[in-house]
Scaffold this motif. Structure first.
Motif, short mmCIF file in Angstrom:
data_model
loop_
_atom_site.label_atom_id
_atom_site.label_comp_id
_atom_site.label_asym_id
_atom_site.label_seq_id
_atom_site.Cartn_x
_atom_site.Cartn_y
_atom_site.Cartn_z
N GLY A 69 -5.75 38.12 41.05
CA GLY A 69 -5.87 38.99 39.89
C GLY A 69 -4.51 39.24 39.29
N LEU A 70 -4.40 39.06 37.98
CA LEU A 70 -3.20 39.38 37.22
C LEU A 70 -3.60 40.52 36.29
N TYR A 71 -3.01 41.68 36.50
CA TYR A 71 -3.40 42.90 35.79
C TYR A 71 -2.27 43.33 34.86
N LEU A 72 -2.57 43.41 33.58
CA LEU A 72 -1.58 43.79 32.58
C LEU A 72 -1.45 45.30 32.53
N SER A 73 -0.21 45.77 32.38
CA SER A 73 0.02 47.20 32.25
C SER A 73 -0.54 47.68 30.93
N THR A 74 -1.18 48.84 30.96
CA THR A 74 -1.74 49.41 29.74
C THR A 74 -0.80 50.45 29.12
N ASN A 75 0.27 50.77 29.82
CA ASN A 75 1.24 51.71 29.28
C ASN A 75 2.02 51.01 28.17
N PRO A 76 2.10 51.61 26.97
CA PRO A 76 2.78 50.92 25.86
C PRO A 76 4.23 50.53 26.16
N ARG A 77 4.89 51.29 27.01
CA ARG A 77 6.28 50.98 27.32
C ARG A 77 6.42 49.93 28.42
N ARG A 78 5.27 49.53 29.01
CA ARG A 78 5.30 48.53 30.09
C ARG A 78 4.37 47.36 29.78
N ARG A 79 4.17 47.08 28.51
CA ARG A 79 3.30 45.97 28.12
C ARG A 79 3.85 44.61 28.57
#
Length: 166
Positions: A69-79
């Motif tokens: 699983g590759l999970y993208l950060s949802t925090n705008p500063r950690r995109r």
């Protein structure tokens, strides 16, 4: 000669094959999964995949041998950040399945998702996993003491990350 390893996206109908990966004792012990995972749990996970998650499967000779699983950060500063988690079926460990999954995830992260930083945690006693990740540019950034409770005792984990050069 062994069968080639192919990588594909996980589909909802793969739930039983993914459940079998994490039901095996070695693969399960290397993750945060609990023993005896239910088929229904994996059915639900694969039917309602978060759009920020990319679930990949490694197949060998028509059998699902591993999952990443590759999970993208949802925090705008950690995109620019992705988090990795992986499991390889016990009977396929040491046969290049983890390498194939990791290479596919790195290709996706670098070539398509514009991820600059990939993070993961690995148990400190998982020498094979640590060696795999370091071969692909991950470096240790810290140690989490008593990170998880596993089979009657606490185990440390290492935080590893790979930062793509500018």
């Amino acid at each position: 000669m062994s069968d080639p390893i192919s990588i594909r996206r996980a589909e909802p109908e793969d739930f039983a094959a993914v459940q079998a990966i994490y039901a095996a004792p070695i693969a399960q012990a290397g993750t945060l999964q609990l023993p005896f995972p239910s088929l229904d749990l994996w059915r639900q996970r694969l039917q309602a995949v978060d759009p920020n998650a990319h679930l990949l499967l490694a197949c060998v000779g028509g059998e699902v041998a591993g999952q990443l699983g590759l999970y993208l950060s949802t925090n705008p500063r950690r995109r620019h950040v992705g988090d990795l988690g992986m499991g390889v079926r016990d009977d396929f460990q040491g046969r290049g399945v983890g390498t194939a999954l990791l290479k596919a995830a790195l290709g996706l992260a670098d070539g398509w998702l514009q991820l600059r930083r990939l993070e993961l945690q690995v148990y400190a006693d998982n020498a094979a996993g640590i060696a795999l990740y370091t071969r692909h540019g991950f470096v240790e950034e810290g140690r989490h003491r008593d990170f998880a409770f596993r089979d009657g005792s606490y185990v440390d984990a290492l935080s590893l990350a790979r930062v793509k050069p500018r």
